[in-house]
Motif scaffolding. Structure first.
Motif, PDB file in Angstrom:
ATOM      1  N   UNK A  96      11.053  -2.606  -1.520  1.00  0.00           N
ATOM      2  CA  UNK A  96      12.511  -2.689  -1.374  1.00  0.00           C
ATOM      3  C   UNK A  96      13.190  -1.425  -1.895  1.00  0.00           C
ATOM      4  N   UNK A  97      12.647  -0.886  -2.977  1.00  0.00           N
ATOM      5  CA  UNK A  97      13.352   0.179  -3.688  1.00  0.00           C
ATOM      6  C   UNK A  97      12.927   1.588  -3.253  1.00  0.00           C
ATOM      7  N   UNK A  98      11.761   1.733  -2.646  1.00  0.00           N
ATOM      8  CA  UNK A  98      11.249   3.073  -2.320  1.00  0.00           C
ATOM      9  C   UNK A  98      12.216   3.811  -1.390  1.00  0.00           C
ATOM     10  N   UNK A  99      12.675   5.003  -1.799  1.00  0.00           N
ATOM     11  CA  UNK A  99      13.649   5.721  -0.961  1.00  0.00           C
ATOM     12  C   UNK A  99      13.002   6.454   0.208  1.00  0.00           C
ATOM     13  N   UNK A 100      11.659   6.492   0.253  1.00  0.00           N
ATOM     14  CA  UNK A 100      10.974   7.350   1.229  1.00  0.00           C
ATOM     15  C   UNK A 100      10.155   6.583   2.260  1.00  0.00           C
ATOM     16  N   UNK A 152       0.858  -1.180   0.000  1.00  0.00           N
ATOM     17  CA  UNK A 152       0.000   0.000   0.000  1.00  0.00           C
ATOM     18  C   UNK A 152       0.893   1.227   0.000  1.00  0.00           C
ATOM     19  N   UNK A 153       0.433   2.279  -0.643  1.00  0.00           N
ATOM     20  CA  UNK A 153       1.291   3.433  -0.897  1.00  0.00           C
ATOM     21  C   UNK A 153       0.809   4.629  -0.080  1.00  0.00           C
ATOM     22  N   UNK A 154       1.683   5.181   0.731  1.00  0.00           N
ATOM     23  CA  UNK A 154       1.302   6.250   1.645  1.00  0.00           C
ATOM     24  C   UNK A 154       1.449   7.602   0.935  1.00  0.00           C
ATOM     25  N   UNK A 155       0.327   8.175   0.576  1.00  0.00           N
ATOM     26  CA  UNK A 155       0.352   9.391  -0.241  1.00  0.00           C
ATOM     27  C   UNK A 155       1.081  10.529   0.452  1.00  0.00           C
ATOM     28  N   UNK A 156       0.924  10.603   1.777  1.00  0.00           N
ATOM     29  CA  UNK A 156       1.501  11.730   2.501  1.00  0.00           C
ATOM     30  C   UNK A 156       3.030  11.708   2.464  1.00  0.00           C
ATOM     31  N   UNK A 184       1.661  -1.284 -11.317  1.00  0.00           N
ATOM     32  CA  UNK A 184       1.677   0.085 -10.792  1.00  0.00           C
ATOM     33  C   UNK A 184       1.651   1.107 -11.914  1.00  0.00           C
ATOM     34  N   UNK A 185       0.992   2.213 -11.643  1.00  0.00           N
ATOM     35  CA  UNK A 185       1.050   3.336 -12.567  1.00  0.00           C
ATOM     36  C   UNK A 185       0.908   4.623 -11.764  1.00  0.00           C
ATOM     37  N   UNK A 186       1.416   5.694 -12.342  1.00  0.00           N
ATOM     38  CA  UNK A 186       1.265   7.011 -11.718  1.00  0.00           C
ATOM     39  C   UNK A 186       0.035   7.647 -12.358  1.00  0.00           C
ATOM     40  N   UNK A 187      -0.935   8.023 -11.554  1.00  0.00           N
ATOM     41  CA  UNK A 187      -2.162   8.598 -12.106  1.00  0.00           C
ATOM     42  C   UNK A 187      -2.538   9.823 -11.293  1.00  0.00           C
ATOM     43  N   UNK A 188      -2.657  10.938 -11.964  1.00  0.00           N
ATOM     44  CA  UNK A 188      -2.995  12.202 -11.303  1.00  0.00           C
ATOM     45  C   UNK A 188      -2.109  12.435 -10.074  1.00  0.00           C
ATOM     46  N   UNK A 189      -0.821  12.193 -10.247  1.00  0.00           N
ATOM     47  CA  UNK A 189       0.133  12.505  -9.182  1.00  0.00           C
ATOM     48  C   UNK A 189       0.114  11.542  -8.016  1.00  0.00           C
ATOM     49  N   UNK A 190      -0.483  10.354  -8.188  1.00  0.00           N
ATOM     50  CA  UNK A 190      -0.381   9.370  -7.107  1.00  0.00           C
ATOM     51  C   UNK A 190      -0.207   7.963  -7.682  1.00  0.00           C
ATOM     52  N   UNK A 191       0.339   7.087  -6.848  1.00  0.00           N
ATOM     53  CA  UNK A 191       0.584   5.714  -7.291  1.00  0.00           C
ATOM     54  C   UNK A 191      -0.704   4.916  -7.174  1.00  0.00           C
ATOM     55  N   UNK A 192      -1.038   4.221  -8.267  1.00  0.00           N
ATOM     56  CA  UNK A 192      -2.231   3.365  -8.268  1.00  0.00           C
ATOM     57  C   UNK A 192      -1.767   1.931  -8.511  1.00  0.00           C
ATOM     58  N   UNK A 193      -2.288   1.001  -7.723  1.00  0.00           N
ATOM     59  CA  UNK A 193      -1.913  -0.412  -7.880  1.00  0.00           C
ATOM     60  C   UNK A 193      -3.097  -1.204  -8.421  1.00  0.00           C
ATOM     61  N   UNK A 194      -2.789  -2.113  -9.359  1.00  0.00           N
ATOM     62  CA  UNK A 194      -3.799  -3.049  -9.846  1.00  0.00           C
ATOM     63  C   UNK A 194      -3.502  -4.396  -9.170  1.00  0.00           C
ATOM     64  N   UNK A 195      -4.293  -4.731  -8.156  1.00  0.00           N
ATOM     65  CA  UNK A 195      -4.041  -5.942  -7.364  1.00  0.00           C
ATOM     66  C   UNK A 195      -4.017  -7.215  -8.207  1.00  0.00           C
ATOM     67  N   UNK A 196      -4.780  -7.212  -9.315  1.00  0.00           N
ATOM     68  CA  UNK A 196      -4.850  -8.438 -10.132  1.00  0.00           C
ATOM     69  C   UNK A 196      -3.491  -8.741 -10.772  1.00  0.00           C
TER      70      UNK A 196
END
Ligand code: SF4
Ligand code: SF4
Length: 385
Positions: free
Chosen positions: A361-365, A316-320, A339-351
């Motif tokens: 692993x890779x997220x620097x934040x 899950x991606x923490x927008x803040x 994953x895709x970037x949509x309107x400035x936020x990360x959207x995941x397709x669970x399927x």
């Protein structure tokens, strides 16, 4: 493996270079001395964990003092040391400089070698894959010394000696492997193939300060105070696990490597030298059990894959916190991408998500959290797991 595997435990409570040099030298001496592993004139590739560009105190990468100490030890034995890795996403030169490994290599008079050329090699007899693509620097070396960092890992529970050899594959190949071997059982078999086909001669684990919690990139530094070394990566990992209170045989990565003959995992087949094992055990290490549902209960893999949204932890991606750097979208190996970037936020397709956790692993934040599916949470509550 029929003979006992020797594992050296040496206390080391700081990253002062003379302390680390003393600890590494003692550990290698306890195993029989550096000349058991290296002959004068041999090209020695030292392979630390260089996951991403973080300073040493974050405990994401192998500490530069360990790299320097080992490179100097190799030189003192007449070997020709070089230091290389293939960070999954980031530029090698940047990881080397930010982690301090670049400076350590210069101090030791060794050479930094990015893994940017690749070569296909046949795998060892009995492997599932017929061939492997690895960095040419790996095949050009006479001897490989692996310097893993002891950390938690979202997919394999921990990353140490067995998993560090995965970094011998060039960056994009690693993503492909996550896609081909997309659950922890299959992934563990792939790691066993690598360990059997790229037999590093010596593994020196940086467990001075490891990482617990949300590793391997976003956890917290955790002091263990040990250098753990051995020629058998399964024995090194099993010993490190037991020190922090994990039963290594519950981890598919370790169990499968032992079953496949990579090394020994059972206590009876490991000879500890150096410190008294009982006196170096450390409580309070926080980790998640391996990712697959089958590790929560003996549920067959076909079931866990079919009902993955219910059972297997998902990102899950923490927008803040997310800085919208896009690294997770680029690294995501699922096809089609999850994953895709949509309107400035990360959207995941669970399927599409194959639960490889490369994004975490890779997220620097530290903006990716792994949450249990509803079914797993319910099961865990019921069973008090
Ligand atoms: S979740 Fe992490 S890796 Fe993905 S865009 Fe946000 S900060 Fe970057
Ligand atoms: S979303 Fe994350 S866990 Fe899912 S496939 Fe992509 S990188 Fe792997």
């Amino acid at each position: 493996m029929t003979t006992k595997s020797k594992v050296a435990l040496v206390r080391c409570n700081s990253y002062e270079i003379h302390h680390v040099t003393q600890a590494v030298t003692r550990a290698v001496d306890l195993l029989g001395g550096i000349n058991l592993f290296i002959m004068p004139g041999q090209k020695v590739l030292i392979k630390p964990n260089m996951l991403s560009p973080h300073p040493p105190e974050k405990a994401v990468t192998t500490h530069p003092a360990l790299v320097q100490a080992v490179a100097e030890l190799v030189k003192s034995s007449g070997g020709i040391p070089s230091v290389g890795d293939s960070p999954g996403f980031y530029k090698f030169s940047r990881v080397a400089e930010v982690s301090g490994i670049g400076e350590a290599v210069r101090k030791a008079g060794a050479r930094l070698v990015p893994f940017d050329r690749e070569q296909e090699i046949p795998t060892a007899a009995g492997c599932l894959m017929k061939s492997l693509v690895v960095a040419s620097e790996v095949t050009n070396a006479d001897v490989i010394i692996s310097l893993p960092k002891f950390k938690t890992h979202a997919l394999t529970c921990i990353t140490a000696a067995i998993k560090n050899l995965f970094g011998c594959m060039p960056g994009l190949k690693k993503a492909e492997m996550h896609f081909r071997f997309s659950d922890d059982n299959r992934f563990s078999h792939m790691l066993a193939d690598i360990a059997l086909s790229i037999p590093a001669r010596l593994h020196i684990l940086d467990a001075i300060v490891g990482m617990d919690g949300n590793g391997p990139g976003a956890g917290d530094p955790f002091r263990i105070g040990l250098v753990i070394a051995g020629a058998d990566p399964v024995a090194v990992d099993s010993t490190a696990c037991r020190i922090v209170g994990i039963d290594p045989l519950t981890l598919p990565m370790v169990r499968i490597a032992a079953e496949r003959g990579v090394g020994n995992a059972s206590e009876e087949r490991i000879e500890i030298v150096g410190e008294d094992f009982q006196k170096v055990r450390v409580p309070g290490f926080r980790y998640n059990p391996p990712a697959g549902a089958g590790r929560l209960l003996p549920i067959p893999d076909f079931f866990s894959l079919r009902f993955k949204n219910w059972i297997v932890r998902k990102p899950r991606f923490l927008r803040a916190i997310c800085t919208k750097c896009g690294a997770c979208v680029q690294i995501c190996p699922a096809r089609p991408k999850a994953l895709r970037m949509e309107k400035g936020r990360i959207v995941i397709d669970d399927r599409n998500c194959i639960r490889c956790y490369c994004c975490s692993e890779i997220c620097p934040s530290k903006a990716v959290r792994l949450t249990r599916g509803f079914g797993a949470a319910l099961l865990a509550r019921t069973l008090k797991l």
